[in-house]
Design a protein around this motif. Structure first.
Motif, mmCIF file in Angstrom:
data_model
loop_
_atom_site.group_PDB
_atom_site.id
_atom_site.type_symbol
_atom_site.label_atom_id
_atom_site.label_comp_id
_atom_site.label_asym_id
_atom_site.label_seq_id
_atom_site.Cartn_x
_atom_site.Cartn_y
_atom_site.Cartn_z
ATOM 1 N N LEU A 48 -22.528 -0.448 -7.903
ATOM 2 C CA LEU A 48 -23.449 -0.753 -6.811
ATOM 3 C C LEU A 48 -23.128 -2.117 -6.206
ATOM 4 O O LEU A 48 -23.529 -2.426 -5.098
ATOM 5 N N ALA A 49 -22.423 -2.943 -6.991
ATOM 6 C CA ALA A 49 -22.123 -4.291 -6.515
ATOM 7 C C ALA A 49 -20.839 -4.346 -5.711
ATOM 8 O O ALA A 49 -20.527 -5.375 -5.128
ATOM 9 N N ILE A 50 -20.067 -3.266 -5.709
ATOM 10 C CA ILE A 50 -18.823 -3.266 -4.923
ATOM 11 C C ILE A 50 -19.187 -2.961 -3.477
ATOM 12 O O ILE A 50 -19.709 -1.882 -3.193
ATOM 13 N N PRO A 51 -18.931 -3.882 -2.578
ATOM 14 C CA PRO A 51 -19.293 -3.592 -1.182
ATOM 15 C C PRO A 51 -18.446 -2.457 -0.622
ATOM 16 O O PRO A 51 -17.252 -2.353 -0.915
ATOM 17 N N LYS A 52 -19.079 -1.619 0.175
ATOM 18 C CA LYS A 52 -18.376 -0.471 0.756
ATOM 19 C C LYS A 52 -17.833 -0.821 2.133
ATOM 20 O O LYS A 52 -18.313 -1.732 2.787
ATOM 21 N N TYR A 53 -16.857 -0.029 2.537
ATOM 22 C CA TYR A 53 -16.350 -0.036 3.907
ATOM 23 C C TYR A 53 -15.830 -1.407 4.314
ATOM 24 O O TYR A 53 -16.108 -1.916 5.390
ATOM 25 N N GLN A 54 -15.072 -2.008 3.396
ATOM 26 C CA GLN A 54 -14.486 -3.320 3.659
ATOM 27 C C GLN A 54 -13.037 -3.226 4.109
ATOM 28 O O GLN A 54 -12.495 -4.196 4.609
ATOM 29 N N ALA A 55 -12.399 -2.100 3.867
ATOM 30 C CA ALA A 55 -10.966 -2.006 4.169
ATOM 31 C C ALA A 55 -10.688 -0.699 4.904
ATOM 32 O O ALA A 55 -11.341 0.314 4.662
ATOM 33 N N PRO A 56 -9.688 -0.730 5.812
ATOM 34 C CA PRO A 56 -9.370 0.497 6.539
ATOM 35 C C PRO A 56 -8.695 1.528 5.639
ATOM 36 O O PRO A 56 -8.082 1.196 4.628
ATOM 37 N N LEU A 57 -8.824 2.782 6.053
ATOM 38 C CA LEU A 57 -8.189 3.884 5.325
ATOM 39 C C LEU A 57 -6.671 3.784 5.448
ATOM 40 O O LEU A 57 -6.143 3.784 6.563
ATOM 41 N N PRO A 58 -5.942 3.695 4.345
ATOM 42 C CA PRO A 58 -4.481 3.711 4.449
ATOM 43 C C PRO A 58 -3.994 5.075 4.947
ATOM 44 O O PRO A 58 -4.654 6.096 4.745
ATOM 45 N N ASP A 59 -2.836 5.067 5.592
ATOM 46 C CA ASP A 59 -2.260 6.298 6.138
ATOM 47 C C ASP A 59 -1.077 6.740 5.278
ATOM 48 O O ASP A 59 0.001 6.159 5.365
ATOM 49 N N PRO A 60 -1.258 7.752 4.448
ATOM 50 C CA PRO A 60 -0.156 8.168 3.560
ATOM 51 C C PRO A 60 1.002 8.829 4.301
ATOM 52 O O PRO A 60 2.051 9.055 3.692
ATOM 53 N N LEU A 61 0.819 9.146 5.590
ATOM 54 C CA LEU A 61 1.936 9.752 6.331
ATOM 55 C C LEU A 61 2.841 8.694 6.954
ATOM 56 O O LEU A 61 4.014 8.957 7.236
ATOM 57 N N ALA A 62 2.299 7.493 7.163
ATOM 58 C CA ALA A 62 3.149 6.399 7.639
ATOM 59 C C ALA A 62 4.054 6.002 6.479
ATOM 60 O O ALA A 62 3.600 5.790 5.370
ATOM 61 N N GLY A 63 5.321 5.934 6.731
ATOM 62 C CA GLY A 63 6.237 5.551 5.659
ATOM 63 C C GLY A 63 6.570 6.668 4.695
ATOM 64 O O GLY A 63 7.125 6.420 3.627
ATOM 65 N N ALA A 64 6.228 7.914 5.055
ATOM 66 C CA ALA A 64 6.585 9.036 4.187
ATOM 67 C C ALA A 64 8.101 9.231 4.186
ATOM 68 O O ALA A 64 8.795 8.844 5.131
ATOM 69 N N ILE A 65 8.596 9.831 3.116
ATOM 70 C CA ILE A 65 10.015 10.185 3.050
ATOM 71 C C ILE A 65 10.206 11.460 3.868
ATOM 72 O O ILE A 65 9.581 12.486 3.577
ATOM 73 N N ASN A 66 11.046 11.377 4.890
ATOM 74 C CA ASN A 66 11.214 12.522 5.775
ATOM 75 C C ASN A 66 12.385 13.380 5.302
ATOM 76 O O ASN A 66 13.540 13.017 5.455
ATOM 77 N N LEU A 67 12.042 14.531 4.734
ATOM 78 C CA LEU A 67 13.073 15.478 4.301
ATOM 79 C C LEU A 67 12.928 16.788 5.078
ATOM 80 O O LEU A 67 13.232 17.866 4.577
ATOM 81 N N THR A 68 12.428 16.673 6.314
ATOM 82 C CA THR A 68 12.223 17.900 7.102
ATOM 83 C C THR A 68 13.550 18.588 7.411
ATOM 84 O O THR A 68 13.572 19.780 7.686
ATOM 85 N N GLY A 69 14.644 17.830 7.359
ATOM 86 C CA GLY A 69 15.951 18.450 7.548
ATOM 87 C C GLY A 69 16.599 18.872 6.243
ATOM 88 O O GLY A 69 17.780 19.203 6.213
ATOM 89 N N GLY A 70 15.831 18.857 5.162
ATOM 90 C CA GLY A 70 16.388 19.121 3.837
ATOM 91 C C GLY A 70 16.901 17.820 3.236
ATOM 92 O O GLY A 70 16.595 16.724 3.724
ATOM 93 N N GLY A 71 17.676 17.948 2.165
ATOM 94 C CA GLY A 71 18.254 16.755 1.571
ATOM 95 C C GLY A 71 17.593 16.394 0.262
ATOM 96 O O GLY A 71 16.879 17.196 -0.342
ATOM 97 N N SER A 72 17.843 15.175 -0.167
ATOM 98 C CA SER A 72 17.384 14.782 -1.491
ATOM 99 C C SER A 72 16.843 13.360 -1.459
ATOM 100 O O SER A 72 17.127 12.588 -0.532
ATOM 101 N N THR A 73 16.084 13.040 -2.486
ATOM 102 C CA THR A 73 15.552 11.695 -2.607
ATOM 103 C C THR A 73 15.338 11.395 -4.081
ATOM 104 O O THR A 73 15.308 12.314 -4.914
ATOM 105 N N THR A 74 15.207 10.120 -4.391
ATOM 106 C CA THR A 74 14.837 9.719 -5.742
ATOM 107 C C THR A 74 13.475 9.042 -5.684
ATOM 108 O O THR A 74 13.257 8.167 -4.844
ATOM 109 N N ILE A 75 12.584 9.505 -6.539
ATOM 110 C CA ILE A 75 11.263 8.895 -6.644
ATOM 111 C C ILE A 75 11.267 8.059 -7.920
ATOM 112 O O ILE A 75 11.483 8.586 -9.013
#
Ligand SMILES: [Cu+2]
Length: 617
Positions: A48-75
């Motif tokens: 109850l002591a943690i103030p709400k709505y202090q930070a914007p929602l991060p966007d998980p699609l910004a900076g995503a690894i784009n493999l729409t053309g196929g390919g590989s990646t290391t996580i």
């Protein structure tokens, strides 16, 4: 309403004279007074002591690894700190895929293969970020405390070696189950994948997610941060975007909801105290314990506690994922406006469906439109009113887990016209319509069981099984063995007091219907003889009538799902309440002929003298 862990405490207090089995199913106990939760014994920040709505929602699609053309990646899994709590509060140590929480998203294309290599070598092998219970499956045979195996949740038709079978784990220093004492090798030996996980993406556009699945510590690894989005695109979705039928990024917003608790130093808190032992059971040997369910009072969305999102007065495509351990959400908007559901785990519906409340069990996803056009200048709160455990547990605290995030309709309307969702929108213009769920007479049916047993220490132990054989533990021989190419109906009887989100790996399924039944499972064996069906079967809600990988199965009901099994090999089906699948509400299943070695390994395992394999009930 009394919770079951409170019930365990009460059961202990009532003494050995009462038959546990009678108590267990005596729903009149629901009238007993609320007992304060004894589990949080270490200092925590008052949510109850943690103030709400202090930070914007991060966007998980910004900076995503784009493999729409196929390919590989290391996580690469990395130990980092993340600012989950509001600015000015301490940061939180996490384990993140590529160092972030949630992990870095991947965007891929339908039917274009992607290869992912998971690198865990930078993690300290000797100590988990969270307290590990050494008395649940996967932890009792001297397995290392820090183990990982990634599962792409929602993936269809993938090779079993790439599915993240729970005992196919690897440690940061490269140990696998093959390095253990051979007499302790699990029911069916599954080698760890030494290289790339191959994802064929053999399915429609959908929101998948990848998360850890290591046996007995999945809840801890996911809680530590090991979950990330995997967005699958296809030509049908692109057509809808290109023709203005659905909003395009950046008006596409993933909303990953997870409940958490924190220590005052920002560290993740998770209960590690056992429920009190019941009379007649082995005394708790000490050390951290799993709990029947975990419910955090701090809501974290996309990695930030109670964020806000500034939006334009227009339609947004909001893609919900419940990434929580145990908590269900019954979402609604403070404005009273509806969600327009476009689809779910496995892809689009034929046409949009409007709902004013949206129920998500753990791992469920819904793809929605929210129209902010009439609300310029207003602030809309996304709220939750699901009880925990769902659906008949404690009411949610409206000031903590009853609030999810805020939409602030403060941004100026951009010049881009919003033409989305014209009346009569067909969501599958480039795909066949969803097939009608009409089982062919003679379709093979399996009658399966959701059951609550008790482990050797008197702790609640949720399990799967069949109604004829009763409860079956993780190591019991395979009972679900569909043929390659077979279409089956699984009739899953929920003989527990709670709803469970049941996930079947490897397939996408359709809900056929749900139906109430009468008859209690034997409290010792779980055998559920001749359950009497009540009334007529009920079709799934319109918003869950598409391809699914996880479905809510309500107490006292049989939920029938239908699917086709295509790829031979060993997979699992399980409850996606992570604290349930870790203890031991998960079963292997095998598509196609069983390997000859399977029975032999299982027999040697089952005749082993380990006390940990003995269920007292
Ligand atoms: Cu469950």
């Amino acid at each position: 309403m009394i919770s079951r862990r409170q019930f365990l405490k009460l059961g202990g207090a009532l003494g050995a004279g009462l038959a546990l089995s009678q108590l267990w199913f005596d729903r009149t106990l629901a009238q007993a007074p609320t007992i304060l939760d004894p589990l949080y014994t270490r200092p925590i920040i008052n949510p109850l002591a943690i103030p709400k709505y202090q930070a914007p929602l991060p966007d998980p699609l910004a900076g995503a690894i784009n493999l729409t053309g196929g390919g590989s990646t290391t996580i690469t899994l990395q130990a980092r700190s993340a600012q989950v709590l509001p600015p000015g509060y301490p940061s939180t140590p996490i384990w993140g895929y590529n160092g972030t929480y949630p992990g870095q998203s991947i965007i891929a294309s339908s039917r274009r293969e992607v290869r992912v290599r998971y690198d865990y070598t930078s993690i300290n092998s000797s100590a988990h970020l969270l307290p590990v219970d050494g008395h649940v499956h996967g932890t009792m045979m001297g397995e290392p405390p820090v183990r990982f195996v990634a599962h792409l949740h929602g993936a269809r038709n993938i090779n079993p070696l790439s599915d993240g079978y729970p005992d196919a784990w690897v440690t940061p220093d490269g140990k696998t189950i093959a390095d253990m004492d051979p007499t302790h090798v699990p029911s069916i030996y599954t080698p760890a994948n030494p290289g790339d996980f191959v994802y064929p993406n053999d399915q429609e556009a959908a929101l998948l997610w990848y998360h850890d699945h290591a046996l007995g510590i999945t809840r801890l690894n996911v809680y530590a941060g090991m979950a990330a989005l995997y967005v699958l695109r296809d030509a049908n979705e692109q057509w809808l975007i290109d023709n203005g039928r659905i909003p395009a990024y950046p008006y596409e917003v993933p909303v990953v909801i997870q409940d958490r608790m924190f220590f005052a130093d920002g560290g993740l808190a998770i209960p590690d105290q056992p429920a009190p032992s019941l009379p007649g059971f082995a005394p708790w040997p000490g050390g951290p314990s799993i709990v029947p369910e975990f419910f955090g009072e701090v809501i974290v969305v996309n990695g930030v506690s109670w964020p806000f999102l500034e939006v334009e007065p227009r339609k947004y495509r909001v893609r919900f994922l419940n990434g929580s351990d145990s908590r269900f959400y019954e979402l609604f908007l403070s404005s009273g406006q509806p969600f327009t559901v476009l689809g779910m785990e496995g892809g689009f519906l034929n046409a949009p469906v409007e709902v004013t409340r949206l129920v998500l069990g753990p791992a469920e996803r819904f793809d929605c439109i929210i129209d902010f056009a009439p609300y310029a200048g207003q602030t809309i709160t996304l709220r939750n009113r699901a009880r925990s455990p769902f659906p008949q547990g404690a009411t949610v605290n409206p000031r903590t887990a009853g609030e999810i995030m805020q939409f602030r309709v403060t941004r100026p309307r951009s010049l881009t016209p919003d033409t989305s969702l014209p009346p009569g929108t067909n969501l599958r213009p480039q795909l066949d319509p969803l097939p009608v769920v009409a089982p062919v007479p003679g379709t093979p049916r399996r009658q399966l069981l959701l059951f609550e047993g008790i482990d050797e220490f008197g702790r609640l132990k949720p399990m799967l099984g069949t109604i004829a054989r009763g409860k079956l533990d993780w190591f019991a021989p395979i009972t679900e063995n569909p043929a390659v190419g077979a279409t089956e109906i699984w009739e899953i009887y929920n003989a527990t007091p709670d709803a469970h989100p049941i996930h079947i790996h490897e397939v996408l399924f359709r809900i056929v219907n749900r139906q109430r039944f009468r008859g209690a499972a034997d409290p010792i064996t779980g055998v559920l003889p001749a359950p009497a069906l009540i009334g007529q079967p009920r079709a799934p809600a319109a918003y869950e009538a598409g391809w699914k990988d996880t479905a809510i199965m309500y107490p006292g009901e049989v939920t029938r799902v239908m699917m086709t099994f295509n790829t031979p090999g060993l997979f699992v089906w399980h409850c996606h309440i992570l604290s349930h699948e870790d203890h031991e509400m998960m079963r292997p299943y095998h598509i196609g002929p069983l390997p000859a070695s399977a029975g032999r390994v299982q027999r040697s395992r089952n005749t082993g003298a380990s006390p940990f394999l003995c269920d007292l009930l």
